[in-house]
Scaffold this active site. Structure first.
Site, PDB file in Angstrom:
ATOM      1  N   PHE A  13       0.820  -1.203   0.000  1.00  0.00           N
ATOM      2  CA  PHE A  13       0.000   0.000   0.000  1.00  0.00           C
ATOM      3  C   PHE A  13       0.852   1.249   0.000  1.00  0.00           C
ATOM      4  CE2 PHE A  13      -2.678  -3.258   1.703  1.00  0.00           C
ATOM      5  CZ  PHE A  13      -3.951  -2.952   1.252  1.00  0.00           C
ATOM      6  N   ASP A  14       0.388   2.250  -0.723  1.00  0.00           N
ATOM      7  CA  ASP A  14       0.805   3.616  -0.468  1.00  0.00           C
ATOM      8  C   ASP A  14       0.106   4.044   0.827  1.00  0.00           C
ATOM      9  OD1 ASP A  14       1.545   6.455  -0.958  1.00  0.00           O
ATOM     10  OD2 ASP A  14      -0.619   6.622  -1.261  1.00  0.00           O
ATOM     11  N   CYS A  15       0.706   4.971   1.550  1.00  0.00           N
ATOM     12  CA  CYS A  15       0.080   5.439   2.788  1.00  0.00           C
ATOM     13  C   CYS A  15      -0.651   6.763   2.596  1.00  0.00           C
ATOM     14  CB  CYS A  15       1.132   5.575   3.892  1.00  0.00           C
ATOM     15  SG  CYS A  15       0.445   6.124   5.470  1.00  0.00           S
ATOM     16  N   THR A  18      -3.830   7.424   0.289  1.00  0.00           N
ATOM     17  CA  THR A  18      -4.554   6.166   0.155  1.00  0.00           C
ATOM     18  C   THR A  18      -5.172   5.754   1.488  1.00  0.00           C
ATOM     19  OG1 THR A  18      -3.016   5.462  -1.567  1.00  0.00           O
ATOM     20  CG2 THR A  18      -4.376   3.745  -0.553  1.00  0.00           C
TER      21      THR A  18
END
Length: 233
Positions: A13-15, A18
């Protein structure tokens, strides 16, 4: 044809953008900076300026994310005819600690973790990400920060390091992100399938990220929808 989640063992995941609502955080910090100076700029103008200047800073020699944000704030302010002092720039840089998670992020991650191993590839310093991570309520199996790699997405090195640590073939990993520029373009160049959490589905433009073109394998409006598809029932 329905998207086949069964192909994947892990998700990365991007943080920011997102899982963490960075646009609200950015605008809140900019408003606190601009209000005493009686400057009222449109939100989308500020986000676009932020995205342009941040990308330019991060494309240069590596500096900490705190310093990248401070330089970005000075450039956004300069666009508006303001010269920021060091204290103002530092306050903006440390505002990351105050950026809120999206309301659906923690529950979605907890649900996904019942089926998949989870990682994060983030353009941040270790300590700032740790503060954000605590708000998400999940322990990631892998954490790859810009500080560790000493480069920023969309540099492919960030994904290369993540793949080396995860140790799975790219076709067994799904990368999940909002930014086409920072995430989908480089992730697909590395052979990863991508899911677009299109947090701006109801708004035009690219907000706090530079414009980019990509063809994500799955598009959903939020993490709640994504988690329900990935882990039904």
């Amino acid at each position: 044809m329905m998207f086949q989640f069964g192909h994947f063992e892990a998700m990365t995941f991007d943080c920011y953008g997102t899982l963490i609502d960075w646009e609200s955080g950015i605008l809140g910090a900019l408003d606190r900076m601009l209000a005493p100076r009686r400057i009222d700029a449109p939100s989308e103008q500020l986000l676009t300026a932020f995205g342009r200047h941040e990308a330019a800073v991060e494309a240069g020699p590596y500096i900490s994310y705190r310093e990248a944000l401070a330089r970005t704030a000075r450039s956004v302010a300069a666009d508006l005819g303001i010269a920021l002092d060091e204290a103002d720039a530092e306050r903006f840089a440390t505002s990351v600690a105050e950026w809120p998670p999206f309301p659906d992020s923690a529950d979605a991650l907890a649900r996904l973790q019942t089926r998949f191993r989870l990682g994060v590839i983030t353009n941040c310093d270790d300590d700032l990400f740790a503060i954000s991570n605590a708000k998400l309520g999940v322990t990631f199996d892998w954490v790859v920060t810009a500080q560790q790699v000493r480069s920023y997405k969309p540099d492919l090195r960030n994904f290369e390091v993540a793949l080396a640590r995860i140790g799975l073939p790219p076709n067994r990993i799904l990368h999940v992100a909002q930014s086409l520029y920072h995430d989908h373009v480089p992730a697909q160049a590395m052979g990863l399938a991508t899911a677009w959490i299109d947090r701006r589905t109801d708004r035009a433009g690219f907000g706090a990220t530079p414009p980019a073109k990509a063809r994500p394998d799955l598009v959903v409006p939020d993490m709640a929808t994504f988690a329900a598809l990935a882990v039904p029932g």
